[in-house]
Design a protein around this motif. Structure first.
Motif: not given
Lengths: 329, 403
Positions: A94-108
């Protein structure tokens, strides 16, 4: 001294079919890096799987693992995106899951740019398959996430760039003006926010532009912007962002600089230098007076005040401008 | 407050720093730059060249070894990969995931020239043929070409500069190559794209309506210079007067709080007492009434950072207007605020910030533009020593190209 990684590809049966492809640094390598064992091993498996051009779920595992250690690895992002889209087409991901992965990365990883480039690709793909209401929801969530990023750094170039893309792509102009006004209220010197304001007001497709059709800006909007600048300058007369924005607005709507002469004199009374509170007002006055030959004396005076007292770090520049005024006779 | 005599360039320490970067492994923290090893390699070579030590402190064998290593990263189809980390053993056909990278190809060429190589082994045709393929409709360039012919990488002035510089190096000054029949890039498109990216502040940004940024401005001005389009009547900028104001405005006096770490800055400046805020804004001036230290920021109302001393000075130098900045306070900012005691330069004037390769090079480069004693002169457009550039334009195949 890195602790031994808990996980190793070599001992994972899921990777047993792959022969890791080690890096050949050759003789006389430049800029050799002390990689961790964890990075070295993961990269060997990445190369092996990339060489096969495989697009399977385990690609997501190894790419996520390496991105965590090196988010600036550029080919890996495109490889991951291709794999994601292949797996999403078969319903495995599900592509939506990728955004969660990216959120976490971008914040760090605040400074990383690949994350935002990839995010754009993923959001584009999600939107392509979404109903209008879902798209609206997506845009709302994207904006919410960017707000979290801006809480950490209100001037993050990649995030602003992404926001402009999003707003344009989804015609999501609503709320942008109040959003940017609120940011400027928090920090009137945030130049990125001023820049975004210019985009929202003059960038085409926004509320302001739509009111009066192509190309022209309604009087009301210009007056509103100038009033906004006047308030901002009143709070912080020495804030270059507001003065630059003023110049930008005047130029965009073809108003002469002289239309703000009295405002400038309020912050830079030439006949009373002790009361001068803004070097930027002086600079603007110099430009206003340079336009009329009979006022060149005043232009030179403003520039000399800048060089001698109000902005001596740029004395060479102000003196150069004096030369231009004198030469223009 | 007493102010001691200005520091000088600690040449021996810089030399040691760069030799260490060349001869020993970089710390693990550099893992995030693993895919840009040709870029880092260029900085190491070019820094030694600026210090005038490339011939004396390295052997012919070293230099030949590094040259071979750079060529080892050339792809069979032309162009260079960014790092051996992406080598997949794809053979002659190469691999979709081991592509030539536009910035890496530029840095490979300038590193080779700096090392004294004659570029004879560069697959010039293949690399030149890549350039129009990575150029978009709007005139901008991508970073590389995907397996399906898709142009990859954000719309970015850095790629514009690198692509135009590759073209200049390989085709010669007028852009009319010795290599017949190779499709050229869309030059007018490049100029148009740069023009569209000039912001209302009159610096250049990443694209239309982006925020003016000194690094991107350097890339844009460099590209125009290499295209022979950086003159007031035919360039892609609105007027030189406008951009000069923006560029010179980037120099800002150091304030006491510039040296605070982020958390301290937050607590004392953003949320501090009136007294703390005032103390933080203190600017130290010399007897002439001018601030003693003034580096450069990259955007309006941002903090000073070593690399912008180069991006801004380099831009102004290309416009023949470097004399408009205040040399003395930039020099003191670099030598007294960011020069590190182990050699190299730190990014920020915050005590305890370690030096890094990018900022260490940029610090030297800015000083070289201001003709610091003990440094070779720098060509602002290609960012290599003037001697290296001389060698390039005197290579037989290059001279012939300009006829």
């Amino acid at each position: 001294m890195n602790p031994t990684p808990l996980y190793s590809y070599a001992s994972d049966p899921a990777w047993a079919d792959l022969l890791p492809l080690p890096q050949d640094d050759g003789q006389y390598p430049l800029a050799q890096i002390a990689y961790t064992e964890e990075y070295t091993e993961a990269m060997s498996y990445l190369r092996a799987i990339m060489a096969k051009n495989e697009h399977s779920p385990r690609v997501l595992q190894v790419t996520a693992h390496i991105i965590e250690m090196n988010p600036a690895h550029y080919t890996i992002w495109v490889y991951r995106a291709k794999t994601l889209f292949a797996l999403s087409a078969t319903g495995e991901v599900q592509l939506g899951r990728e955004l969660e992965f990216l959120n976490d990365l971008a914040l760090r990883h605040q400074k990383n740019y690949q994350i935002w480039n990839h995010r754009q690709t993923v959001v584009e793909a999600i939107a392509a398959a979404a109903a209008p209401a879902e798209q609206e929801q997506l845009v709302r969530e994207e904006k919410e996430f960017m707000n979290r990023m801006f809480e950490q750094d209100g001037k993050n170039y990649h995030v602003w760039s992404y926001r402009q893309w999003l707003v344009r792509r989804f015609e999501a102009w609503d709320g942008e003006l109040s959003f940017v006004s609120a940011l400027l209220e928090r920090d009137v010197r945030n130049n990125s926010a001023w820049n975004h304001r210019f985009f929202v007001v003059f960038g085409g497709g926004g509320m302001d532009a739509r009111q009066q059709g192509e190309g022209e800006v309604v009087e009301e909007v210009v007056e509103r912007e100038i009033a906004f600048i006047e308030d901002a300058v009143f709070i912080a007369p020495q804030n270059a962002s507001a003065w630059n924005y003023l110049r930008g607005v005047l130029k965009k709507v073809h108003r002469p600089l002289s239309s703000v002469e009295s405002m400038c004199l309020g912050y830079a009374p030439l006949d009373n230098p002790d009361k001068i509170t803004s070097s930027h007002a002086l600079d603007l006055l110099a430009d206003i007076y340079a336009e009329k030959r009979e006022e060149h004396g005043k232009a030179v005076k403003a520039l000399e005040l800048l060089a001698a007292k109000f902005d001596p770090i740029r004395a060479n520049y102000w003196n150069y401008r004096v030369g231009l005024v004198k030469a223009s006779v | 407050m007493s102010v001691s005599a200005p520091l000088t360039l600690q040449k021996q320490k810089h030399l040691k720093y760069w030799l260490r970067c060349l001869r020993t492994c970089l710390p693990t923290d550099y893992t995030t730059t693993d895919l840009n090893r040709l870029t880092l390699g260029f900085f190491c070579i070019a820094a030694l060249d600026l210090l005038g030590c490339l011939q004396t402190e390295t052997t012919e064998g070293d230099r030949a070894g590094w040259i071979n290593w750079i060529y080892k990263n050339q792809l069979p189809t032309g162009g260079f990969r960014g790092s051996p980390a992406t080598e997949l053993g794809g053979g002659e056909g190469g691999s979709e995931w081991d592509p030539p990278i536009v910035p890496a190809s530029f840095f490979a060429l300038v590193a080779l020239v700096s090392l004294g190589d004659d570029l004879e082994r560069v697959r010039k045709r293949g690399l030149l043929e890549l350039l129009p393929k990575v150029q978009r409709e709007d005139g901008s360039f991508g970073e590389w070409l995907g397996g399906d012919g898709q142009i990859i990488g954000g719309s970015d002035m850095r790629f514009v500069y690198c692509a135009v510089a590759i073209r200049w190096i390989l085709r010669g000054r007028e852009g009319e190559g010795m290599l017949e029949g190779i499709e050229d890039i869309d030059v007018e498109g490049v100029v148009r794209f740069i023009k569209s990216a000039e912001s209302y502040e009159h610096g250049i940004s990443d694209k239309a309506f982006g925020e003016a940024h000194a690094g991107l401005t350097y890339c844009a001005i460099g590209a125009l210079a290499l295209l022979g389009r950086l003159h007031p009547t035919s360039d892609g900028l609105s007027t030189h007067a406008n951009i000069l104001r923006w560029l010179t405005s980037r120099q800002v006096p150091s304030q006491a709080h510039d040296e605070l770490k982020d958390e301290e800055y937050e607590s004392r400046v953003a949320n501090g007492t009136e007294q703390e805020i005032t103390a933080g804004a203190t600017i130290t001036c010399g007897v002439d009434g001018k601030p003693l230290w003034a580096g450069f920021n990259g955007r309006c109302n941002k903090k000073t950072d070593t690399c912008y001393s180069f991006w801004v000075c380099g831009s102004l130098d290309m416009m023949k207007k470097l004399h408009l900045i205040d040399f003395n306070s930039n020099r003191r900012f670099l030598l007294e605020k960011t020069q590190h005691f182990i050699g190299g330069f730190a990014k920020l004037p915050v005590p305890g910030t370690p030096p890094d390769i990018l900022h260490s090079f940029m610090g030297l480069a800015s000083l070289a533009l201001m003709r610091e004693e003990g440094l070779n002169r720098l060509d602002p457009t290609l960012c290599i020593s003037m001697q290296a550039k001389e060698r390039l334009v005197n290579m037989g195949w290059w001279r012939d190209a300009t006829v």
